[in-house]
Design an enzyme around this catalytic site. Structure first.
Site, PDB file in Angstrom:
ATOM      1  N   ARG A  80       0.818  -1.214   0.000  1.00 23.80           N
ATOM      2  CA  ARG A  80       0.000   0.000   0.000  1.00 23.80           C
ATOM      3  C   ARG A  80       0.851   1.264   0.000  1.00 23.80           C
ATOM      4  O   ARG A  80       0.399   2.319  -0.416  1.00 23.80           O
ATOM      5  CB  ARG A  80      -0.990  -0.021   1.161  1.00 23.80           C
ATOM      6  CG  ARG A  80      -2.012  -1.159   0.988  1.00 23.80           C
ATOM      7  CD  ARG A  80      -3.006  -1.253   2.090  1.00 23.80           C
ATOM      8  NE  ARG A  80      -2.371  -1.444   3.384  1.00 23.80           N
ATOM      9  CZ  ARG A  80      -3.034  -1.529   4.531  1.00 23.80           C
ATOM     10  NH1 ARG A  80      -4.341  -1.446   4.545  1.00 23.80           N
ATOM     11  NH2 ARG A  80      -2.388  -1.702   5.658  1.00 23.80           N
ATOM     12  N   GLU A 130       7.923 -10.253  14.283  1.00 25.61           N
ATOM     13  CA  GLU A 130       7.495 -10.913  15.511  1.00 25.61           C
ATOM     14  C   GLU A 130       7.462 -12.434  15.337  1.00 25.61           C
ATOM     15  O   GLU A 130       7.610 -13.186  16.279  1.00 25.61           O
ATOM     16  CB  GLU A 130       6.085 -10.471  15.924  1.00 25.61           C
ATOM     17  CG  GLU A 130       5.834  -8.981  15.965  1.00 25.61           C
ATOM     18  CD  GLU A 130       5.530  -8.385  14.605  1.00 25.61           C
ATOM     19  OE1 GLU A 130       4.509  -8.721  13.984  1.00 25.61           O
ATOM     20  OE2 GLU A 130       6.331  -7.555  14.154  1.00 25.61           O
TER      21      GLU A 130
END
Length: 168
Positions: free
Chosen positions: A56, A93
């Site tokens: 995006r 993560e």
């Protein structure tokens, strides 16, 4: 306020406990997209190029570059470019990811303004800035539509100036 009102919260996407910020309605609204592009372009300054982060960030970055009068360079996920100038792997993560810079797009000494849709933990943004530095560019700023302030991504980019239109 109009732009903020178009961002849609999507619970549990892409996984349980994650609140996804869907900016698609902002992109689809001509007035909102123009506002975002114009506001972020006001921070581009003397940049030679805008760099958009997949995916995006490409859309917002291209609009910003058009308003600012610069070119746009896409930083892509690994394996999507036919010619690669450099790559940078960074921790997530849940594992690692790699970003790639297309060949023949950044000249040493170029001033770059990096754009993405959301600044969260700052890992992707920091990896992009490091990739540009590896190519000899000077990152003069980072801009995002949204900043998830509780995640501290701005700290990962210090001392690069960070401009977020909607801190949440």
């Amino acid at each position: 306020m109009r732009v903020a009102g178009l961002v849609v919260d999507v619970p549990d996407h892409p996984g349980p406990g994650i609140l996804f910020k869907d900016i698609t309605p902002v992109l689809a609204d001509a007035e909102a997209l123009t506002t975002v592009a114009t506001e972020l372009a006001s921070y581009v300054g003397h940049a030679d190029v805008v760099v958009g982060i997949e995916a995006r960030g490409f859309l917002i970055g291209a609009a910003v570059a058009l308003v600012a009068g610069t070119g746009i360079v896409p930083v892509r996920k690994a394996g999507r470019l036919p010619r690669v100038a450099g790559a940078r792997t960074y921790d997530l993560e849940y594992g690692t990811a790699t970003l790639e810079l297309p060949a023949d797009t950044i000249v040493p000494g170029a001033r770059a303004f990096v754009v993405d849709d959301v600044l969260a933990t700052g890992g992707t943004a920091a990896a992009t800035c490091a990739l540009l530095a590896d190519a000899g560019a000077e990152v003069i700023g980072f801009g995002a539509l949204l900043e998830l302030t509780a995640l501290g991504g701005r700290d990962a980019l210090a001392p690069i100036p960070v401009h977020a239109l909607l801190p949440v």
